[in-house]
Scaffold this motif. Sequence first.
Motif, mmCIF file in Angstrom:
data_model
loop_
_atom_site.group_PDB
_atom_site.id
_atom_site.type_symbol
_atom_site.label_atom_id
_atom_site.label_comp_id
_atom_site.label_asym_id
_atom_site.label_seq_id
_atom_site.Cartn_x
_atom_site.Cartn_y
_atom_site.Cartn_z
ATOM 1 N N GLY A 175 0.771 -1.185 -0.021
ATOM 2 C CA GLY A 175 0.098 -0.097 0.007
ATOM 3 C C GLY A 175 0.890 1.418 0.200
ATOM 4 N N LYS A 176 2.187 1.036 0.457
ATOM 5 C CA LYS A 176 2.838 2.220 0.551
ATOM 6 C C LYS A 176 3.826 2.460 -0.951
ATOM 7 C CE LYS A 176 2.829 4.007 4.565
ATOM 8 N NZ LYS A 176 2.448 5.225 5.261
ATOM 9 N N GLY A 177 3.364 1.586 -1.765
ATOM 10 C CA GLY A 177 4.041 1.628 -3.317
ATOM 11 C C GLY A 177 5.233 0.711 -3.405
ATOM 12 N N PHE A 178 5.541 -0.152 -2.369
ATOM 13 C CA PHE A 178 6.608 -0.868 -2.615
ATOM 14 C C PHE A 178 6.258 -2.246 -3.455
ATOM 15 C CE2 PHE A 178 7.704 1.515 1.218
ATOM 16 C CZ PHE A 178 9.124 1.946 0.656
ATOM 17 N N SER A 179 7.302 -2.566 -4.263
ATOM 18 C CA SER A 179 6.972 -3.999 -5.175
ATOM 19 C C SER A 179 7.165 -5.182 -4.464
ATOM 20 C CB SER A 179 7.891 -3.771 -6.638
ATOM 21 O OG SER A 179 9.019 -3.697 -6.257
ATOM 22 N N ASP A 180 6.643 -6.281 -4.723
ATOM 23 C CA ASP A 180 7.017 -7.549 -4.443
ATOM 24 C C ASP A 180 8.278 -7.822 -4.454
ATOM 25 O OD1 ASP A 180 4.295 -7.777 -3.844
ATOM 26 O OD2 ASP A 180 4.062 -9.166 -5.263
ATOM 27 N N LYS A 181 9.019 -7.474 -5.488
ATOM 28 C CA LYS A 181 10.389 -7.744 -5.738
ATOM 29 C C LYS A 181 11.306 -7.096 -4.828
ATOM 30 C CE LYS A 181 14.283 -7.258 -8.843
ATOM 31 N NZ LYS A 181 14.762 -6.820 -10.276
ATOM 32 N N GLU A 182 10.849 -5.690 -4.335
ATOM 33 C CA GLU A 182 11.651 -4.903 -3.341
ATOM 34 C C GLU A 182 11.259 -5.596 -1.943
ATOM 35 O OE1 GLU A 182 11.575 -0.543 -5.352
ATOM 36 O OE2 GLU A 182 9.645 -1.276 -4.222
ATOM 37 N N LEU A 183 10.146 -6.040 -1.527
ATOM 38 C CA LEU A 183 9.975 -6.728 -0.364
ATOM 39 C C LEU A 183 10.727 -8.031 -0.274
ATOM 40 C CD1 LEU A 183 6.012 -6.084 -0.058
ATOM 41 C CD2 LEU A 183 7.903 -4.753 0.806
ATOM 42 N N ILE A 184 10.621 -8.830 -1.142
ATOM 43 C CA ILE A 184 11.486 -10.114 -1.177
ATOM 44 C C ILE A 184 13.112 -9.775 -0.911
ATOM 45 C CG2 ILE A 184 12.257 -12.146 -2.262
ATOM 46 C CD1 ILE A 184 9.545 -12.440 -1.535
ATOM 47 N N THR A 185 13.749 -8.676 -2.009
ATOM 48 C CA THR A 185 14.774 -8.221 -1.807
ATOM 49 C C THR A 185 15.197 -7.764 -0.322
ATOM 50 O OG1 THR A 185 15.021 -7.926 -4.101
ATOM 51 C CG2 THR A 185 16.574 -6.860 -2.886
ATOM 52 N N SER A 186 14.410 -6.952 0.341
ATOM 53 C CA SER A 186 14.579 -6.475 1.410
ATOM 54 C C SER A 186 14.799 -7.763 2.623
ATOM 55 C CB SER A 186 13.791 -5.451 1.831
ATOM 56 O OG SER A 186 12.403 -6.140 2.202
ATOM 57 N N GLY A 187 14.326 -8.637 2.244
ATOM 58 C CA GLY A 187 14.313 -9.677 3.659
ATOM 59 C C GLY A 187 13.236 -9.355 4.515
ATOM 60 N N LEU A 188 12.211 -8.476 4.221
ATOM 61 C CA LEU A 188 10.968 -8.233 5.055
ATOM 62 C C LEU A 188 9.929 -9.072 4.850
ATOM 63 C CD1 LEU A 188 10.987 -4.497 4.933
ATOM 64 C CD2 LEU A 188 11.650 -5.804 6.991
ATOM 65 N N SER A 189 9.769 -9.627 3.272
ATOM 66 C CA SER A 189 8.938 -10.573 3.002
ATOM 67 C C SER A 189 9.610 -11.879 2.396
ATOM 68 C CB SER A 189 7.946 -10.327 1.943
ATOM 69 O OG SER A 189 7.463 -9.051 2.410
ATOM 70 N N GLN A 190 8.978 -12.919 2.082
ATOM 71 C CA GLN A 190 9.699 -14.204 1.439
ATOM 72 C C GLN A 190 8.505 -14.723 0.637
ATOM 73 O OE1 GLN A 190 10.889 -16.612 4.890
ATOM 74 N NE2 GLN A 190 8.670 -17.075 5.702
ATOM 75 N N ASP A 191 9.104 -15.674 -0.082
ATOM 76 C CA ASP A 191 8.133 -16.212 -0.972
ATOM 77 C C ASP A 191 6.998 -17.435 -0.390
ATOM 78 O OD1 ASP A 191 8.552 -15.138 -3.481
ATOM 79 O OD2 ASP A 191 10.640 -16.236 -3.569
ATOM 80 N N GLY A 192 5.890 -17.238 -0.758
ATOM 81 C CA GLY A 192 4.823 -18.233 -0.163
ATOM 82 C C GLY A 192 4.368 -18.846 -1.532
ATOM 83 N N ARG A 193 3.138 -19.896 -0.999
ATOM 84 C CA ARG A 193 2.742 -20.650 -2.199
ATOM 85 C C ARG A 193 1.932 -19.657 -2.948
ATOM 86 N NH1 ARG A 193 0.055 -25.608 1.291
ATOM 87 N NH2 ARG A 193 -0.211 -23.812 2.737
ATOM 88 N N ARG A 194 1.253 -18.613 -2.293
ATOM 89 C CA ARG A 194 0.374 -17.585 -3.155
ATOM 90 C C ARG A 194 1.095 -16.269 -3.527
ATOM 91 N NH1 ARG A 194 -5.733 -19.379 -0.853
ATOM 92 N NH2 ARG A 194 -5.651 -21.757 -1.312
ATOM 93 N N GLY A 195 2.232 -16.191 -3.315
ATOM 94 C CA GLY A 195 3.066 -14.918 -3.343
ATOM 95 C C GLY A 195 3.780 -14.616 -1.838
ATOM 96 N N PRO A 196 4.085 -13.524 -1.975
ATOM 97 C CA PRO A 196 4.957 -12.740 -0.676
ATOM 98 C C PRO A 196 4.317 -13.119 0.611
ATOM 99 C CG PRO A 196 5.343 -11.304 -2.511
ATOM 100 C CD PRO A 196 4.164 -12.296 -2.960
ATOM 101 N N ILE A 197 4.763 -13.375 1.633
ATOM 102 C CA ILE A 197 4.343 -13.572 3.026
ATOM 103 C C ILE A 197 5.480 -12.792 3.958
ATOM 104 C CG2 ILE A 197 2.656 -15.414 2.564
ATOM 105 C CD1 ILE A 197 4.873 -17.132 4.045
ATOM 106 N N ASP A 198 4.877 -12.497 4.924
ATOM 107 C CA ASP A 198 5.708 -11.804 5.951
ATOM 108 C C ASP A 198 6.988 -12.747 6.474
ATOM 109 O OD1 ASP A 198 4.096 -9.664 5.779
ATOM 110 O OD2 ASP A 198 3.148 -9.828 7.712
#
Length: 643
Positions: A175-198
């Motif tokens: 919602g703040k404008g960060f992409s899924d790629k940025e969230l995965i790269t940052s380590g704040l999110s990780q890949d889940g079965r249906r997309g990034p999860i915390d």
Amino acid sequence: MAGRINDDDVKAVRDAVPIDSVVSEYLQLRNAGGGNLKGLCPFHDEKSPSFQVSPGKGLFHCFGCQEGGDTIAFVMKIDHLSFSETVERLAAKAGITLRYEEGGYNPSHQRGERIRLIEAHQAAAEFYVHQLESPEAEIGRKFLAERGFDQDAATHFRVGYSPAGWDHLTRYLRGKGFSDKELITSGLSQDGRRGPIDRFRGRLMWPISDTAGEIVGFGARKLRDDDNGPKYLNTPETPVYKKSQVLYGIDLAKKDIAKASRAVVVEGYTDVMACHLAGVTTAIATCGTAFGNDHIKILRRLLMDNGSARVIFTFDGDSAGQKAALRAFEDDQKFAAETYIAIAPDNMDPCDLRLAKGDDAVRDLVEPRTPLFEFALRQIVGRYDLETPAGRAAALDEAAAVVAKIKTSSVQREVAVQLAGLVGILDQEFVVHRVAQLARWARDKGGDGRGEGRGGRGPGPQDRRGGASHQAVQAPTAPSGPALNLRSPAHRTERELLKLALQKPALVSPAFDAYGVDEFTAPPYAAVRQCIEEAGGAERGLGDNREYLVAVMDAAPNNTVRSLVTELAVEVFIGKTIDETYAGMQLVHVRLRAVDRRINDVQGSLARLGSNVAPEDLAAAQNEVWVLQQYAQSLRAKGADAL
């Protein structure tokens, strides 16, 4: 395509951010005269400051490595940023809005990766802090309260809480404008079965900042029994987070570290909090890894390596803490500061100590008392039975190699003298000589100070049975000394034993590998013994003997030693029947002569000291002689069975 930053804006940023204020976020600066400041260069290792900053000119230059430039160049190099990323960061610091040419400005496309990842972490920290106030976070607030931390403490350290759901933070940052790629790269999110999860769920959160104060990662503490993860979970390695290069609390402690020339290294996030709240505002901690070389570089730049600098480690007194202290001592010489260790009563960490005994106890804990080298040596020596010659020999064998790593010769000698006292060896000069010899061999070989490779055994004469030679032996890398005299029983037996080790290793293993280099009195033979050790020991020859001999020859430092190895590998034996009995005789004769030499050395030392020896030292030496004599008698009576 990203637009180019307007030239006038670049100039405005350069003028608006003083270079000394930026540089001082990474290292301590002091007056260098003429309006300049100086410090230890962050771009290469140095003992005295050759890095200078000219606030008036807005420039820096290192007279050691020749790095130089303006504020932008400094930040680009130290944080590995692009030009645009650096200008954007400095502009944000100065409150300058940048204009971009060649089109409009879209932050999600035009801001550099590092800037975006830092912004994501900043947003995540704010999210976690807000979540700590939620009903779900009651377990986290209770955890803090039980450890003596109120709401003000949590706010000061920006402690937060990660909700237990799968993707609360991920949806918030999207919602703040960060992409899924940025969230995965940052380590704040990780890949889940249906997309990034915390990545962090249902945990207490500590933000980890770099020296400049920018949040680059998080440390997360487990709170619930049904959480199957580790007790502490840290951000994985990312473009902005390298665990070996971050210290928790450094952003809060750096000014006081520089001002006081003192740093306190603790083990956990709550320990840092407890220390700071107790008034020890120089406390920092590593983040899920051992204190290492990169951490030392960070502290050295802040401490400035002046003579009064102190680093105090507060490792626990348990086995894990002792290992951590020994690891820290391995790197001790990379500090110019003096290093100490502090252990609280009952092995309490600073957090528990503050709870049990208050702030005064924490402040008292970190007052320097025990030098780290003394603690480390006591830990090594304490593993051995010093009541026996074998125990003292083994303790010296391990500890001397550690002392040999001390680079300053005067300090090395002083510590070696103390080591002699710790081990209970009367002849201090013997220990001093041994340490110096190990240091020379390490310098010659570029090694670690042990002089031998396999099993961490030192090259000295003191074997595990207490047999030892005090006689100086030339470094095996350059055998010299009197020519070999095969009429000498000692030389003849040593030669025969080496031939056995090369040609028939099964007959002398594993006993041979416990023999020190100094048990071979002829320097050329000592050199061959060293080669065998570096090749893996005679025990390696139990496999492919050809490969073993090649390894021994490869370990030879020069053609002279290599030629002697080949000579011994093909020469016929003196004896007619080459069996275990024959091999045992050679092993016993070499060891017995070493024991006899040690007895003579101790008795000679007592004779030299005369009436000047203290009663307790006299008793210890007489006891050592008696034990050695008993061992020699056993060797003569039982032969190889006494080894």
